[in-house]
Every structure is written in structure tokens, then in C-alpha cells.
Motif scaffolding. Structure first.
Motif, PDB file in Angstrom:
ATOM      1  N   PRO A  50       0.810  -1.223   0.000  1.00 27.68           N
ATOM      2  CA  PRO A  50       0.000   0.000   0.000  1.00 27.68           C
ATOM      3  C   PRO A  50       0.847   1.279   0.000  1.00 27.68           C
ATOM      4  O   PRO A  50       1.970   1.291   0.495  1.00 27.68           O
ATOM      5  CB  PRO A  50      -0.794  -0.098   1.309  1.00 27.68           C
ATOM      6  N   SER A  51       0.259   2.327  -0.537  1.00 29.47           N
ATOM      7  CA  SER A  51       0.930   3.638  -0.576  1.00 29.47           C
ATOM      8  C   SER A  51      -0.111   4.711  -0.854  1.00 29.47           C
ATOM      9  O   SER A  51      -1.061   4.475  -1.597  1.00 29.47           O
ATOM     10  CB  SER A  51       1.974   3.652  -1.695  1.00 29.47           C
ATOM     11  N   THR A  52       0.071   5.861  -0.270  1.00 31.91           N
ATOM     12  CA  THR A  52      -0.697   7.049  -0.684  1.00 31.91           C
ATOM     13  C   THR A  52       0.246   8.004  -1.415  1.00 31.91           C
ATOM     14  O   THR A  52       0.095   8.270  -2.606  1.00 31.91           O
ATOM     15  CB  THR A  52      -1.329   7.755   0.540  1.00 31.91           C
ATOM     16  N   ARG A  53       1.242   8.518  -0.690  1.00 31.35           N
ATOM     17  CA  ARG A  53       2.107   9.565  -1.224  1.00 31.35           C
ATOM     18  C   ARG A  53       2.976   9.109  -2.396  1.00 31.35           C
ATOM     19  O   ARG A  53       3.005   9.751  -3.446  1.00 31.35           O
ATOM     20  CB  ARG A  53       3.049  10.104  -0.134  1.00 31.35           C
ATOM     21  N   THR A  54       3.715   8.026  -2.201  1.00 32.06           N
ATOM     22  CA  THR A  54       4.732   7.689  -3.196  1.00 32.06           C
ATOM     23  C   THR A  54       4.081   7.353  -4.538  1.00 32.06           C
ATOM     24  O   THR A  54       4.472   7.874  -5.590  1.00 32.06           O
ATOM     25  CB  THR A  54       5.589   6.510  -2.702  1.00 32.06           C
ATOM     26  N   GLN A  55       3.052   6.506  -4.478  1.00 26.96           N
ATOM     27  CA  GLN A  55       2.408   6.116  -5.728  1.00 26.96           C
ATOM     28  C   GLN A  55       1.726   7.316  -6.398  1.00 26.96           C
ATOM     29  O   GLN A  55       1.946   7.591  -7.579  1.00 26.96           O
ATOM     30  CB  GLN A  55       1.388   5.015  -5.464  1.00 26.96           C
TER      31      GLN A  55
HETATM   32  N1   CP Z   1       6.208   8.238   2.753  1.00 27.41           N
HETATM   33  C1   CP Z   1       5.609   7.233   2.121  1.00 27.41           C
HETATM   34  O1   CP Z   1       6.264   6.354   1.568  1.00 27.41           O
HETATM   35  O2   CP Z   1       4.247   7.270   2.119  1.00 27.41           O
HETATM   36  P1   CP Z   1       3.312   6.216   1.405  1.00 27.41           P
HETATM   37  O3   CP Z   1       3.528   4.883   2.080  1.00 27.41           O
HETATM   38  O4   CP Z   1       1.920   6.736   1.564  1.00 27.41           O
HETATM   39  O5   CP Z   1       3.745   6.134  -0.038  1.00 27.41           O
END
Ligand code: CP
Length: 355
Positions: A50-55
Motif C-alpha cells: 500500500p501507498s498514498t504519497r509515493t504512488q
Molecule cells: N512516505 C511514504 O512512503 O508514504 P506512502 O507509504 O503513503 O507512499
């Protein structure tokens, strides 16, 4: 050996890193100039975790450059669910896309993917190992907000064992002069020995602390991190560690007025919400900087023939990595890759000692 992949930011020279930062700042100043910079190009985002920012920041970065995106954010909706190997998935996606951004729960996966992609591969987090584009977000924030990447006293707090953002950040800041670190964690979640080796090799001063309230008083930067629940062997182990370090107003009152607070996010209670409005709290801005860093990285990898990432001189060897969290344990066809560091033989995928 040089190539066009970003697996570990710290193997780049400071000149190359500074080039990414300069490019990101130019894009921030006049984003409209880059609206068609990647017309016709395709970014694949392969997120096995899962990811919000990176993806989404990678996808936004490519869209803002005029390119397009393909990919998955749940491998169970791809043929990975049918047992397809990493090699086969990457070989195929490398035929469809011009550049691949990959996140995976297993250490060394991005390095493994780079063997088969035929296009640039960007490591968006490989297990508890590294997260180089988060480090880009971090150092662009430092450059813009503190005006320097050297002479910083940096406190890193939380899950220093499993926090890949911490490993990438320390390895990268250790390359710049006179940075020192205060490593704030429980004994169980202290930073891996290979990261301590890097600090010592670079002559960086570091202190170990078990008290955020004590450590916070004399820092330029406080880098808070989440306890990485998904990396724990049991829920009981996680419960014993969560909420040990919480930055609240009372502790922040002890900090300097010019200290900045960073966090790679997501946060899970380690910074109280009432701190969000403090001018020192820069973690949301940090995520914005990250998108510009990713735009700069895509541009440099796709369009600048002089932008190469220097990799370690890997050799195919008889040494097999025994780290149970290494990708070599899951994908048995991978060649045994190793490199030497300080007389030790290290795995070319997960960086753990294998001799
Ligand atoms: N900082 C970071 O990697 O956030 P995500 O897991 O939401 O991508």
C-alpha cells in the motif's frame, strides 16, 4: 558500473544528488515550462504494497510532465496472483513502459527488477531496506527550508530498525560534511548495524538516546517515524513498541524555535494533531516537495544522457544471501550478486553481510 536506475540514493555522488535538487527547484519555480517535457512517455507504477504519497505523487509527477501512467496498486489484481515471477512481470512491463516505479515488501526487489526491466527502475521502498525517493523529498525540504544539507544535527526517532526512510536518509546525509545524528529509539528498534558502519566509515558523530524529551532540546531537525506494524513478527511485539515515542506540545516546548519537524508519513499517533499548525511542522510540505523531486528524477532519468547513477561494482559470486527477508529467498533464479565493503562480502540486493 553506471546505470539509469535509482535503487539507493546514497550511491550517487553529492554532485548528482545536488543536480536533482536544482532541477526540482527549477520545476517549482516555473512548472508550466515542463508541461510537455514527457509527452508520449509512460510511467508504470507497480505497487505490491500500500501507498498514498509515493504512488500518487509519482503518478501526478508524470501527468504534470505530460506523460501517462499504467500499473497496479494491488498485485492480486495482476497475474502476480497466478504465481507470475518478478522477472516475468518486470520483463513484460519494461516492454510497455519507459520507466518503472516499484514498491515491494521484500528487501532487494528493486535491485532484482532492474536486472530485467530494460528501462529505468526506481525503488519506491523495498521492505525495511531503502526508500530513496522519500529521501529526495526529505533533502529537498532541508535544502529549501534550512538552506543546507551539511552541518545539521538530526534526531531520528521511532522504528529505526524497520524504517526504510531512516536508513536511506542517514546513508545520504552521511555523505555531506559535519552532519551528526541522535538515534532515538527503544533498544529493540535500534538502527541496523550496517547503518552504524556507514556512519562510522563517514566519520559522522552519532549518539543513541532512549528519551525524545531529552534529545529534542538541541536539534536542527527532528525526523519522526511510524512504528512499522507490518514488519513485526507478532501483534504482541508491535503493541509493546507502539506509542513509546510521541511528539506532543509539552516535548516540542523544549525544542529550539528553528528546529524543523519532518515525518515521511503516514503517521499513526507519533505526532499529536495539535502540532500540525506549529510553523516548525513541515511534514505536509515535505510531501509536496517530494512530488517535485520525483518530477526532476523522471526527467533526468529519461532525458539527460549525462545523468547516470553510479552503482557498486557487483560481481556474480558463489555467496548466497541468507537474509530471510531478501528477494533471493523468494525468486530462486536470481544470480548471486555481491560486493565488497570494508573487507566484508555484502549481498548485492539487500546489503546484508553474506560471508
Ligand atoms: N512516505 C511514504 O512512503 O508514504 P506512502 O507509504 O503513503 O507512499
Amino acid at each position: 558500473m553506471f546505470d539509469k536506475n535509482l535503487i539507493d540514493l546514497s550511491v550517487m555522488s553529492t554532485e548528482q544528488i545536488d543536480k536533482i535538487i536544482r532541477k526540482a527547484k527549477k520545476i517549482m519555480q516555473s512548472p508550466a515550462d515542463y508541461r510537455h517535457a514527457c509527452d508520449g512517455k509512460i510511467l508504470a507504477t507497480l505497487f505490491y504494497e500500500p501507498s498514498t504519497r509515493t504512488q500518487m505523487s509519482f503518478q501526478t509527477a508524470m501527468l504534470k510532465l505530460g506523460g501517462r501512467t499504467i500499473g497496479f496498486d494491488n498485485p492480486m489484481n495482476s497475474s502476480v496472483s497466478k504465481g507470475e515471477s518478478l522477472k516475468d512481470t518486470i520483463t513484460i512491463v519494461g516492454e510497455y513502459a519507459d520507466i518503472i516505479a516499484i514498491r515491494h515488501p521484500v528487501e532487494g526487489t528493486a535491485a532484482a527488477a532492474s536486472l530485467y526491466a530494460g528501462v529505468p527502475v526506481i525503488n519506491c521502498g523495498d521492505g525495511g531496506h531503502l526508500h530513496p525517493t522519500q529521501t529526495l523529498a526529505d533533502i529537498i525540504t532541508l535544502s529549501c527550508e534550512k538552506g543546507r544539507l551539511d552541518n545539521l544535527r538530526v534526531g531520528v526517532c521511532g522504528d529505526l530498525l524497520n524504517g526504510r526512510t531512516v536508513h536511506s536518509l542517514i546513508k545520504t546525509l552521511a555523505k555531506y560534511p559535519n552532519n551528526s545524528f541522535v538515534l532515538i529509539s527503544t533498544k529493540e528498534l535500534s538502527v541496523p548495524l550496517y547503518v552504524i558502519d556507514i556512519l562510522e566509515k563517514n566519520g559522522c558523530k552519532y549518539e543513541i538516546s532512549h528519551s525524545l524529551a531529552d534529545a529534542i532540546t538541541d536539534l536542527d531537525v527532528l525526523y519522526m517515524t511510524r512504528i512499522q506494524r507490518e514488519r513485526f513478527a507478532s501483534e504482541e511485539d508491535y503493541q509493546a513498541q507502539k506509542n513509546v515515542f510521541v511528539l506532543d506540545k509539552e516535548k516540542l516546548d523544549k525544542a529550539r524555535e528553528d528546529m524543523i519537524i519532518l515525518h515521511p508519513l503516514p503517521r499513526v499517533n507519533e505526532i499529536t494533531v495539535d502540532i500540525d499548525d506549529d510553523p516548525r511542522a513541515l511534514y505536509f510540505k515535505q510531501a509536496q516537495y517530494g512530488m517535485y523531486g520525483r518530477m526532476a528524477l523522471i526527467l533526468l532519468l529519461l532525458q539527460d544522457d549525462e545523468f547516470f547513477v553510479e552503482n557498486r561494482p557487483f560481481v556474480v559470486s558463489n555467496h548466497h544471501c541468507n537474509n530471510p527477508k531478501c528477494i533471493t529467498q523468494q525468486e530462486p533464479y536470481l544470480p548471486n550478486l555481491s560486493y565488497e565493503k570494508l573487507g566484508m562480502v555484502m549481498c548485492g540486493y539487500c546489503d546484508k553481510r553474506i560471508d
